[in-house]
Design an enzyme around this catalytic site. Structure first.
Site, PDB file in Angstrom:
ATOM      1  CE  LYS A  11      -4.109  -1.993   2.252  1.00  0.00           C
ATOM      2  NZ  LYS A  11      -5.062  -1.832   3.382  1.00  0.00           N
ATOM      3  CE1 TYR A  51      -9.600  -2.593   0.204  1.00  0.00           C
ATOM      4  CE2 TYR A  51      -8.575  -0.775  -0.970  1.00  0.00           C
ATOM      5  CZ  TYR A  51      -8.487  -1.877  -0.134  1.00  0.00           C
ATOM      6  OH  TYR A  51      -7.257  -2.259   0.357  1.00  0.00           O
ATOM      7  CG  ASN A 114      -3.859  -1.758   6.891  1.00  0.00           C
ATOM      8  OD1 ASN A 114      -3.755  -1.455   5.716  1.00  0.00           O
ATOM      9  ND2 ASN A 114      -4.897  -2.435   7.362  1.00  0.00           N
ATOM     10  CG  HIS A 117      -5.601  -6.087  -0.205  1.00  0.00           C
ATOM     11  ND1 HIS A 117      -6.829  -6.107   0.400  1.00  0.00           N
ATOM     12  CD2 HIS A 117      -5.650  -7.010  -1.200  1.00  0.00           C
ATOM     13  CE1 HIS A 117      -7.597  -6.999  -0.220  1.00  0.00           C
ATOM     14  NE2 HIS A 117      -6.902  -7.557  -1.194  1.00  0.00           N
ATOM     15  CD  GLU A 128      -9.210  -9.159  -3.423  1.00  0.00           C
ATOM     16  OE1 GLU A 128      -8.073  -9.521  -3.057  1.00  0.00           O
ATOM     17  OE2 GLU A 128     -10.093  -8.799  -2.611  1.00  0.00           O
TER      18      GLU A 128
END
Ligand code: RTP
Ligand code: MG
Length: 140
Positions: A11, A51, A114, A117, A128
């Site tokens: 990320k 998302y 964070n 993913h 995905e």
């Protein structure tokens, strides 16, 4: 245990801090192999689509803005029981709750920023992977 695939994103908080290699090393040390990888700067449409499952959650706008804020590295990972193996090395969503030795314990800044993913099921992994990769970009 069968060799399967999962989908990973390094990320923006991690790419910004030049942690692509450090995060990838933790994935590899956990028994996962990077079989496809590319660095992209997500468009709003890509981030919102990816998302979409979270579109009614209060953090959706913040999450989409974050995922577009810097480049990300999207990866396909292969390994025995890849989805679970990846979730285990990622650690809990909130780094304050993540176990020692996990990527999020080591590097995540907050529940939003964070670091990684990872797909949460084999079914979602397929969806995905297809969202970001053509089959001929994946070299096992
Ligand atoms: P991911 O989908 O990114 O692998 O993370 P996850 O399964 O551990 O967490 P999930 O519940 O799917 O949430 C997706 C991402 O949304 C952000 N988030 N922010 N501010 C908040 O309370 C909050 N909660 C979730 C995180 O970036 C989380 O990874
Ligand atoms: Mg999730």
């Amino acid at each position: 245990m069968a060799v399967t695939r999962t989908f990973s994103i390094i990320k923006p908080d991690a790419t910004k801090r030049n942690l692509t290699g450090a995060v990838t090393k933790m994935l590899e040390d956990a028994g996962l192999r990077v079989v496809a990888s590319k660095r992209i700067h997500m468009s709003r449409e890509q981030a919102e689509g990816f998302y979409a499952v979270h579109k009614d959650r209060p953090f959706f706008g913040e999450l989409v803005d974050f995922m577009m804020s810097e480049p990300v590295v999207v990866q396909v990972l292969e390994g025995e029981d890849a989805v679970k193996r990846n979730r285990d090395i990622m650690g809990a969503t909130n780094p304050a709750e993540a176990d020692d030795g996990t990527i999020r314990k080591e590097y995540a800044l907050s529940i939003g920023e964070n670091t990684v993913h990872g797909s949460d099921s084999e079914e979602n992994a397929k969806i995905e992977i297809d969202y970001f990769f053509d089959e001929d970009e994946i070299v096992g």
